[in-house]
Design a protein around this motif. Structure first.
Motif, mmCIF file in Angstrom:
data_model
loop_
_atom_site.group_PDB
_atom_site.id
_atom_site.type_symbol
_atom_site.label_atom_id
_atom_site.label_comp_id
_atom_site.label_asym_id
_atom_site.label_seq_id
_atom_site.Cartn_x
_atom_site.Cartn_y
_atom_site.Cartn_z
ATOM 1 N N GLY A 254 0.842 -1.284 0.031
ATOM 2 C CA GLY A 254 -0.068 -0.109 -0.057
ATOM 3 C C GLY A 254 0.833 1.275 0.006
ATOM 4 O O GLY A 254 0.355 2.224 0.311
ATOM 5 N N LYS A 257 -0.237 4.443 -1.984
ATOM 6 C CA LYS A 257 -1.630 5.189 -1.665
ATOM 7 C C LYS A 257 -1.052 6.267 -0.695
ATOM 8 O O LYS A 257 -1.807 7.069 -0.102
ATOM 9 N N THR A 284 -2.464 11.134 -4.640
ATOM 10 C CA THR A 284 -1.337 9.999 -4.388
ATOM 11 C C THR A 284 -1.311 8.909 -5.658
ATOM 12 O O THR A 284 -2.545 8.976 -6.589
ATOM 13 N N PHE A 285 -0.789 7.734 -5.728
ATOM 14 C CA PHE A 285 -0.627 6.805 -6.628
ATOM 15 C C PHE A 285 -0.737 7.318 -8.030
ATOM 16 O O PHE A 285 -1.692 6.855 -8.861
ATOM 17 N N ASN A 302 -6.108 6.237 -7.448
ATOM 18 C CA ASN A 302 -6.560 6.554 -6.169
ATOM 19 C C ASN A 302 -7.061 8.014 -6.163
ATOM 20 O O ASN A 302 -7.538 8.329 -4.936
#
Length: 312
Positions: A254, A257, A284-285, A302
């Motif tokens: 993760g 993220k 993010t992402f 995201n």
């Protein structure tokens, strides 16, 4: 005493069942992922917060706009994680219907294409596209990361024969694809490896790559393996155990993220620019970055918007 004995038998049965699940019924057969150490010979621009200056296009109308394209009129197109190609233009947001879709390739050498990822068209009409994994699909892509085996491919579709061929096999999560400005070479990003022929020691796993107007390349980078969880990738057994605990999986894979990173790399492999949102405050992402008229448009799995970053 009988009750205690029965409890121990129950515990033993549970342990045996858990071990059998890990060893014999795991959906992955993991390998150890070798993570290269940063090189002191590579010039890396310092971290910054430039991506916190992005404005949000189509906010609330998009679900995970993973990739972005811009036509000559400046109209934005984005592929979203809910399966649509969406078009952003001055009159609002349009959705393409099934009438506008044609399948060019669904199989290669008799095998179904399960996880097509990125695509680029050459001037002669040839289409090059990546297959992230021949074993897993988008909904369980994290299993490919944990297994750490080369299931990716680079394919070519020839419109004159309507045939698809395999150019490269055995790639580690083949992702972004781009042609050079003169079309004298093609780049495919392997997200699972930081050590590439084109450029080494990237600051994360490369996702999509796009040619910039000046002949350089914009590359979205993902931190798929947070530093605090790198130990997981040194043990096959630990990977099998973690696979049974969704919250642990989220912890291990993760990292993307929690932050965002984009770099600009010259055709001679020099790293020219770096843009970050180090804390994921705004975006993010980030999975793709495409430049058009001094703006950088950012896709992300995201967010619910396409990011727009002025370059001047």
């Amino acid at each position: 005493m009988a009750l205690i004995k029965h409890r121990w038998v129950l515990v033993l049965v549970i342990v045996i069942a858990f071990v059998l699940q890990i060893i014999f019924f795991s959906p992955i057969s993991p390998e150890i992922l070798q993570l290269p150490l940063p090189s002191s010979t590579v010039s890396v621009p310092p971290s910054n917060s430039q991506l916190q200056k992005v404005t949000n296009l189509g906010e609330g109308l998009l679900i995970g706009p993973v990739d972005v394209a811009v036509d000559e009129k400046g109209t934005l197109y984005t592929a979203t994680r809910d399966g649509w190609i969406r078009k952003l233009h001055p009159k609002g947001l349009l959705k393409f219907t099934d009438d506008g879709v044609r399948v060019l390739a669904s199989h290669v050498h008799g095998s179904e294409i399960r996880f097509a990822d990125d695509v680029i068209e050459a001037s002669d009409g040839s289409i090059y596209f990546s297959v992230a994994s021949t074993k897993f699909e988008l909904h369980n892509w994290h299993l490919d990361l944990l297994e750490a085996k080369p299931f990716g491919q680079l394919l070519k579709y020839d419109p004159s024969t309507e045939q698809t061929s395999i150019l490269l096999d055995g790639l580690y999560f083949a992702n972004g694809v781009a042609l050079s400005k003169d079309e004298d070479f093609l780049i495919v990003c392997e997200t699972m490896r930081k050590d590439e022929i084109f450029i080494k020691n990237l600051l994360g796993g490369p996702d999509n790559i796009n040619l910039a107007p000046d002949g350089s390349f914009w590359i979205a980078l993902l931190q798929l393996v947070p530093e605090e969880t790198e130990l997981v990738h040194t043990s096959r057994a630990l990977k099998r155990v973690i696979l049974n605990f969704p919250k642990l999986i989220e912890l291990v894979v993760g990292g993307e993220k929690r932050k965002a990173k984009v770099i600009n790399v010259a055709a001679d492999c020099d790293m020219l620019k770096r843009f970050d949102d180090p804390n994921g405050t705004v975006i993010t992402f980030v999975t793709s970055a495409v430049e058009f008229e001094d703006h950088l448009y950012l896709g992300s799995l995201n967010t619910n918007f396409v990011g727009n970053l002025p370059l001047k």
